[in-house]
Write a protein that holds these residues in place. Structure first.
Motif, mmCIF file in Angstrom:
data_model
loop_
_atom_site.group_PDB
_atom_site.id
_atom_site.type_symbol
_atom_site.label_atom_id
_atom_site.label_comp_id
_atom_site.label_asym_id
_atom_site.label_seq_id
_atom_site.Cartn_x
_atom_site.Cartn_y
_atom_site.Cartn_z
ATOM 1 N N TRP A 115 0.818 -1.203 0.000
ATOM 2 C CA TRP A 115 0.000 0.000 0.000
ATOM 3 C C TRP A 115 0.850 1.250 0.000
ATOM 4 C CZ3 TRP A 115 -4.683 0.964 -1.329
ATOM 5 C CH2 TRP A 115 -5.585 -0.107 -1.381
ATOM 6 N N TYR A 116 1.933 1.204 0.744
ATOM 7 C CA TYR A 116 2.831 2.360 0.773
ATOM 8 C C TYR A 116 3.388 2.611 -0.630
ATOM 9 C CZ TYR A 116 6.478 5.599 2.033
ATOM 10 O OH TYR A 116 7.271 6.713 2.087
ATOM 11 N N GLY A 117 3.863 1.532 -1.240
ATOM 12 C CA GLY A 117 4.430 1.661 -2.585
ATOM 13 C C GLY A 117 3.417 2.204 -3.572
ATOM 14 N N PHE A 118 2.193 1.730 -3.457
ATOM 15 C CA PHE A 118 1.155 2.170 -4.389
ATOM 16 C C PHE A 118 0.783 3.633 -4.144
ATOM 17 C CE2 PHE A 118 -3.397 2.947 -4.961
ATOM 18 C CZ PHE A 118 -3.496 2.795 -6.329
ATOM 19 N N ALA A 119 0.446 3.922 -2.868
ATOM 20 C CA ALA A 119 -0.110 5.244 -2.575
ATOM 21 C C ALA A 119 0.955 6.326 -2.600
ATOM 22 C CB ALA A 119 -0.794 5.228 -1.211
ATOM 23 N N ILE A 120 2.073 6.089 -1.952
ATOM 24 C CA ILE A 120 3.083 7.144 -1.815
ATOM 25 C C ILE A 120 4.105 7.060 -2.941
ATOM 26 C CG2 ILE A 120 4.751 8.207 -0.263
ATOM 27 C CD1 ILE A 120 1.902 8.126 0.867
ATOM 28 N N GLY A 155 4.817 10.183 -8.447
ATOM 29 C CA GLY A 155 4.811 10.274 -9.898
ATOM 30 C C GLY A 155 3.588 10.979 -10.436
ATOM 31 N N VAL A 156 2.453 10.334 -10.261
ATOM 32 C CA VAL A 156 1.234 10.806 -10.921
ATOM 33 C C VAL A 156 0.885 12.227 -10.489
ATOM 34 C CG1 VAL A 156 -1.204 10.352 -11.254
ATOM 35 C CG2 VAL A 156 0.406 8.457 -11.120
ATOM 36 N N ILE A 157 0.800 12.444 -9.167
ATOM 37 C CA ILE A 157 0.440 13.783 -8.702
ATOM 38 C C ILE A 157 1.660 14.683 -8.704
ATOM 39 C CG2 ILE A 157 -0.452 15.113 -6.751
ATOM 40 C CD1 ILE A 157 -2.061 12.612 -5.984
ATOM 41 N N GLY A 158 2.767 14.152 -8.192
ATOM 42 C CA GLY A 158 3.967 14.967 -8.007
ATOM 43 C C GLY A 158 4.441 15.642 -9.269
ATOM 44 N N VAL A 159 4.490 14.911 -10.360
ATOM 45 C CA VAL A 159 4.978 15.504 -11.599
ATOM 46 C C VAL A 159 3.814 15.846 -12.529
ATOM 47 C CG1 VAL A 159 6.458 15.181 -13.609
ATOM 48 C CG2 VAL A 159 7.142 14.251 -11.404
ATOM 49 N N GLY A 160 2.825 14.960 -12.598
ATOM 50 C CA GLY A 160 1.693 15.191 -13.499
ATOM 51 C C GLY A 160 0.985 16.499 -13.221
ATOM 52 N N PHE A 161 0.982 16.901 -11.951
ATOM 53 C CA PHE A 161 0.253 18.120 -11.583
ATOM 54 C C PHE A 161 1.122 19.377 -11.545
ATOM 55 C CE2 PHE A 161 -3.769 16.312 -9.325
ATOM 56 C CZ PHE A 161 -3.938 15.414 -10.359
ATOM 57 N N TYR A 162 2.368 19.288 -12.008
ATOM 58 C CA TYR A 162 3.213 20.498 -12.077
ATOM 59 C C TYR A 162 2.445 21.716 -12.602
ATOM 60 C CZ TYR A 162 8.035 18.604 -11.457
ATOM 61 O OH TYR A 162 9.203 18.081 -10.980
ATOM 62 N N PRO A 163 1.799 21.597 -13.782
ATOM 63 C CA PRO A 163 1.210 22.810 -14.359
ATOM 64 C C PRO A 163 -0.019 23.309 -13.595
ATOM 65 C CG PRO A 163 1.456 21.071 -16.006
ATOM 66 C CD PRO A 163 1.640 20.439 -14.665
ATOM 67 N N ILE A 164 -0.487 22.528 -12.639
ATOM 68 C CA ILE A 164 -1.700 22.930 -11.930
ATOM 69 C C ILE A 164 -1.397 23.326 -10.487
ATOM 70 C CG2 ILE A 164 -4.044 22.197 -11.280
ATOM 71 C CD1 ILE A 164 -3.454 22.298 -14.315
ATOM 72 N N MET A 165 -0.561 22.553 -9.823
ATOM 73 C CA MET A 165 -0.337 22.802 -8.396
ATOM 74 C C MET A 165 1.083 23.237 -8.060
ATOM 75 S SD MET A 165 -2.444 19.563 -6.909
ATOM 76 C CE MET A 165 -2.315 20.000 -5.178
ATOM 77 N N GLY A 166 1.895 23.479 -9.042
ATOM 78 C CA GLY A 166 3.277 23.886 -8.770
ATOM 79 C C GLY A 166 4.210 22.695 -8.805
ATOM 80 N N ALA A 217 4.158 5.512 -5.885
ATOM 81 C CA ALA A 217 3.735 5.652 -7.275
ATOM 82 C C ALA A 217 2.739 6.780 -7.464
ATOM 83 C CB ALA A 217 3.132 4.334 -7.760
ATOM 84 N N ALA A 218 1.595 6.658 -6.794
ATOM 85 C CA ALA A 218 0.531 7.627 -7.054
ATOM 86 C C ALA A 218 0.969 9.042 -6.694
ATOM 87 C CB ALA A 218 -0.707 7.249 -6.261
ATOM 88 N N PHE A 219 1.583 9.191 -5.536
ATOM 89 C CA PHE A 219 1.917 10.536 -5.075
ATOM 90 C C PHE A 219 3.131 11.103 -5.791
ATOM 91 C CE2 PHE A 219 1.102 13.048 -0.986
ATOM 92 C CZ PHE A 219 1.321 14.228 -1.652
#
Lengths: 530, 433
Positions: A397-402, A408-419, A404-406
């Motif tokens: 769960w840690y690997g999935f939630a923190i 990669g997906v949010i951390g970099v994917g959301f650059y243009p939206i959340m900084g 990967a999801a956090f």
């Protein structure tokens, strides 16, 4: 071209346009990306080597052409013109498109690599993974994996956009040195060295060979498979294990004591490297409201505790399952952790409690008490599942939630939206550990220049960590914050030379008094009597 | 409960309110017609250039005021009745006060030029000026800026950021040469040209010409040259914004006359910031100082007086700063454009033409008097101490490394400067060292 008024809101920027050379640069860069996109869509290229080279070269040339034209055209200095009005950097249509594409790419990368053309059964790769096979064969002697593709693109982004960053801040030596440093660590330590080491040890099972990627950012470091592979990995594996542990407990605290956490977060770390180069155009989007700060403090510390707990659990399981492979027994481990936690928190409580918020002290003490209690109960009840949970489920769960999801997906994917530092601010357990060290035992601080602040707000706007720098600067207070990654942009954008990153004696580092120079000395005394 | 009314929500008024709140529960009302919330007007230029959004110029979150129980009233004050201790707010609302503080700041100077009230003609001071500029900018090919000072160069930078051609009329022989000595002033002239700003020295405005719709369409200089333009920036200084007090009986000079306790000729009425005029100037300072930092200091001082500790306004050593396009400027102590009788000046300029320092010191005692620094950041605390302790110029030159505030890895010009100092000024050494 029509000059009629289309938009009369404060700050519309109809006069800013790209010139021919800038457009050409963008076109060449996009062409390189287009070739990769074709590969992604499973177009089979003959002579992959040539097409891959063309694609990478044109991405670099496009960036270089565009950056040269944009920055070398005008005198050196801070040029953030139109940042808040451009479609890309102010959450416009282009920003949402880029965010969506990046996010989708991460989702596919982490969970559906077969759509990138990865052949998991050992057959020939197709798609974009296959497209990168020639480069992978040269570097590590094996066909590419989705992680090789990702690593290459990541490195291209840091090198290319790092060049752009260097031109933009070419008047500022701190930025120059720091950026060259992250480019160097990405290219050498994160990309080339691990791949080449992989090639030199083809028979050994995989373990991470990125010397700078330390636990807890590298969350699988203490996982059973990883520990085993390192222990079976000969001298190199043993070195990686010992160096990794030394990095956590010795090297990193010492460096953080002298330089603050910036030595890692904005000089070495790959996540930080991407944020500082590719993410620089989005740094002002970081939310610096008080609300965001509250969320940040809760989240990042929860992630830290979660990562700590799950790591203890996996080490415990490893020791239970492999008594023959380890240096210590699980009994020694449990007691070691209990004693470590006990000594560490008592020391912290006795020496540093005055420097922490009272809620932080209580939270810390409660958490440690719970952990120690759980460990002891487990131990005496003979339960194999430490903390009464299946350590592998927890780790999964840690690997999935923190992991990967956090990250990669949010951390970099959301650059243009959340900084560009969403991950570092809200999710990175490494940043949390280093932050605690920085806040409590470090020589690093940002000093303010007497009374020269005009409260303009550039520093707070461009702080990628969402720190309200101005709130400190206009009071003449030193800035000592655990989240500060020491990127130095606040000092760079300040039009009055008010901020300076410094390493100095720890005494007097935290000055809670307002000392605005220029005022009569008696008045300052009066104001400081709160 | 006492009711303290503050007219104006600039740096002086807001600093005052904050410091009163730290020490007292008095009722505080701040009245301003300019903006709902306090913002940093020195940052307006960055909003126009797209570096920041307007809300970024607001140092406090919007709920700060309610949390601190400070009433904000977004209206204009039309009249003040000192004897009745009341003011009239637009719409004829009367408000009583126990203490009144006038902190209304400045307005841009206009010297009666023909056409100065046309559409397209503006100063750069108020939020409304920025809104006007924004409205006109998209249809503007060329702008003319009149007046060679700090605000003029900021306006030029703003308009250049939108690729608008700028002609900059400076009446003097060189940019800001009333304040800057020759070397620095020349350096800034060159930097202005480097930014493709059409700098016209020794040229002033004669007339602004209107088109048929009442918009500015061109200006005529004193050399009878006509320059077509759609925006005219009038940036020839500012003066106190006190017209609404003319009938009030409060003593006015150019600004509101105050004593050293910042009190006007009426008890319980005070004035601070740009609009306050000292009865007697303090040291070498001007009677009216329209500077961010002095406004803040006056706010802090008056807050002490209003919360029971009568405190004289005694600003410490003079300092100021600005940024001329890409060149940062800081000054500590006094450096006059023309050295005074007892003074000597040391000047060093880097060969790239963008860094310079000038140090003024006493010819005989060699006591340090002041420093201008361009492109090199210097530490305020260091110079404050040097001035308080009357150190010599030689001490300053020896301790340049300590004085430096540049980011890490920056080149140090210490050796170069020290060498130049030895060349220029060592012959002047006297026994007093």
């Amino acid at each position: 071209m029509s000059k009629s008024v289309k938009n009369i809101s404060v700050a519309s920027h109809e006069n800013s346009t790209l010139d021919g050379l800038q457009k050409t640069g963008i076109a060449i860069g996009l062409l390189g990306l287009f070739i990769m996109a074709l590969a992604l869509l499973n177009v089979e290229f003959p002579n992959k080597e040539i097409w891959l080279t063309i694609s990478i070269v044109s991405i670099f040339s496009g960036i270089i052409l565009y950056a040269n034209r944009t920055y070398l055209n005008s005198p050196e200095g801070i040029k953030n013109n139109h940042v808040w009005t451009s479609n890309l950097t102010h959450k416009g249509t282009i920003a949402w498109m880029v965010g969506l594409i990046l996010t989708s790419f991460y989702v596919v990368l982490y969970w559906f690599p077969q759509y990138l053309g990865l052949n998991e059964n050992g057959g020939t790769n197709t798609g974009i993974v296959g497209f990168f096979d020639p480069l992978s064969l040269i570097l590590n002697g094996k066909p590419a994996s989705q992680w090789f593709v990702y690593g290459t693109l990541y490195t291209i982004a840091i090198l290319g956009l790092g060049y752009k960053f260097i031109l933009k801040y070419r008047h500022n030596k701190y930025q120059l040195v720091r950026t060259i440093s992250v480019m160097f660590f990405q290219l050498g330590f994160a990309f080339l060295i691990p791949e080449i080491l992989e090639k030199l040890n083809p028979e050994k099972a995989y373990f991470a060979k990125d010397l700078k990627n330390m636990w807890p950012l590298n969350y699988y470091f203490f996982d059973e498979w990883h520990l085993k592979n390192m222990l079976d990995g000969g001298n190199l594996g043993l070195f990686m294990l010992i160096f990794g542990v030394a990095l956590i407990f010795i090297i990193s605290p010492i460096l953080t004591y002298f330089y603050g956490k910036r030595w890692y977060c904005s000089w070495v770390c790959g996540c930080g490297g991407l944020a500082e180069t590719a993410g620089d155009s989005f740094r002002h989007l970081s939310d610096n409201s008080v609300k965001a700060w509250k969320i940040e403090r809760w989240m990042i510390h929860l992630v830290l505790v979660f990562s700590f707990v799950s790591t203890i659990a996996v080490i415990f399981t490893f020791l239970s399952n492999n008594p023959g492979m380890s240096f210590i027994t699980k009994d020694q481990f449990v007691w070691g952790i209990v004693i470590f936690l006990g000594i560490f928190t008592s020391a912290l409580y006795f020496f540093k409690r005055k420097e922490m918020d009272i809620d932080a002290v209580y939270t810390m003490l409660t958490l440690v008490a719970i952990m120690v209690l759980a460990l002891l109960m487990n131990y005496f009840s003979g339960n194999q599942n430490i903390f009464f949970m299946d350590s592998y489920k927890m780790r999964e769960w840690y690997g999935f939630a923190i992991g990967a999801a956090f990250s990669g997906v949010i951390g970099v994917g959301f650059y243009p939206i959340m900084g560009n530092r969403v991950w570092c601010r809200f999710g990175c357990p490494m940043a949390a550990v280093l932050g605690l060290q920085q806040r409590l035992f470090s020589k690093f601080r940002i000093t303010t220049n007497g009374g020269q602040c005009i409260s303009c707000g550039n520093c707070s706007t461009y702080c990628e960590m969402g720190i309200d720098v101005r709130a400190y600067a206009q009071k003449g207070e030193n800035i000592v914050r655990s989240s500060c990654v020491g990127c130095g942009i606040c000092a760079a954008v300040c039009p009055r030379g008010v901020l300076k990153l410094e390493n100095d004696t720890p005494a007097g580092r935290i000055n809670a008094n307002e000392i605005l120079l220029g005022n009569d000395v008696d008045l300052m005394d009066l104001i400081n009597q709160k | 409960m006492k009711h303290i009314v503050i007219i104006g929500n600039g740096i002086s008024g807001v600093t005052l309110a904050r410091f009163i709140r730290k020490k007292s529960e008095a009722k505080i009302s701040i009245i301003s017609s300019e903006a709902n919330y306090f913002f940093s007007r020195t940052a307006l230029m960055y909003v126009f250039m797209g570096h920041m959004k307007f809300e970024h110029t607001q140092p406090y979150e919007n709920d700060f005021w309610e949390k601190n129980n400070i009433d904000l009233i977004h209206k204009t004050v039309t009249q003040v009745f000192p004897k009745e201790k009341s003011i009239v707010i637009e719409g004829n609302t009367v408000m009583k006060f126990d203490k009144l503080v006038i902190a209304t700041g400045s307005k841009s100077n206009k010297f009666g030029w023909p056409g100065q009230d046309l559409k397209g003609v503006t100063g750069l001071y108020h939020k409304q000026d920025l809104e006007n500029l924004e409205q006109w900018a998209s249809t503007t090919q060329r702008a003319v800026i009149v007046g060679g000072g700090l605000i003029g160069i900021e306006l030029a930078e703003m308009l250049r950021a939108r690729n608008i051609e700028v002609t900059f009329l400076v009446r003097e022989k060189s940019f800001w040469d009333g304040v800057l000595p020759f070397g620095e002033s020349q350096m800034i002239n060159r930097h202005i040209l480097e930014h493709h700003i059409d700098l016209r020295l020794e040229t002033s405005l004669k007339e602004i010409i209107s088109d048929e719709n009442g918009n500015a369409k061109a200006i005529i200089t004193d050399k009878d040259e006509t320059i077509e333009c759609q925006i005219v920036g009038l940036t020839a200084g500012v003066s106190p914004n006190v017209d609404f007090l003319k009938e009030s009986g409060i003593e006015l000079g150019r600004g509101v006359k105050v004593n050293r306790f910042l009190e006007t000729n009426h008890k319980d009425i005070y004035a601070i910031g740009d609009c306050a005029e000292q009865n007697e100037a303090i040291g070498e300072r001007r009677a009216i100082e329209a500077v961010w930092y002095t406004g803040r200091m006056m706010g802090e001082t008056l807050a002490q007086t209003l919360t029971g500790t009568p405190t004289e306004y005694k600003p410490g050593h003079w300092f100021n700063s600005a940024k001329f396009l890409d060149i940062e400027y800081q000054t500590y102590g006094w450096v006059w454009a023309k050295p005074k009788e007892n003074e000597t000046q040391f000047y060093w300029e880097h060969k790239d033409g963008k860094k310079a320092i000038r140090i003024a010191f006493d010819k005989t005692t060699r006591q340090f008097i002041g420093l201008n620094t361009f492109g090199i950041r210097m530490r305020h605390a260091f110079f404050d101490k040097v001035l308080s302790e009357s150190k010599t110029v030689d001490y300053v030159i020896d301790h340049l490394a300590e004085a430096n505030f540049d980011p890490e890895f920056y080149n140090s010009y210490k050796k170069e400067i020290q060498k130049e100092f030895t060349n220029q000024c060592v012959g002047l050494k006297t026994e007093s060292i």
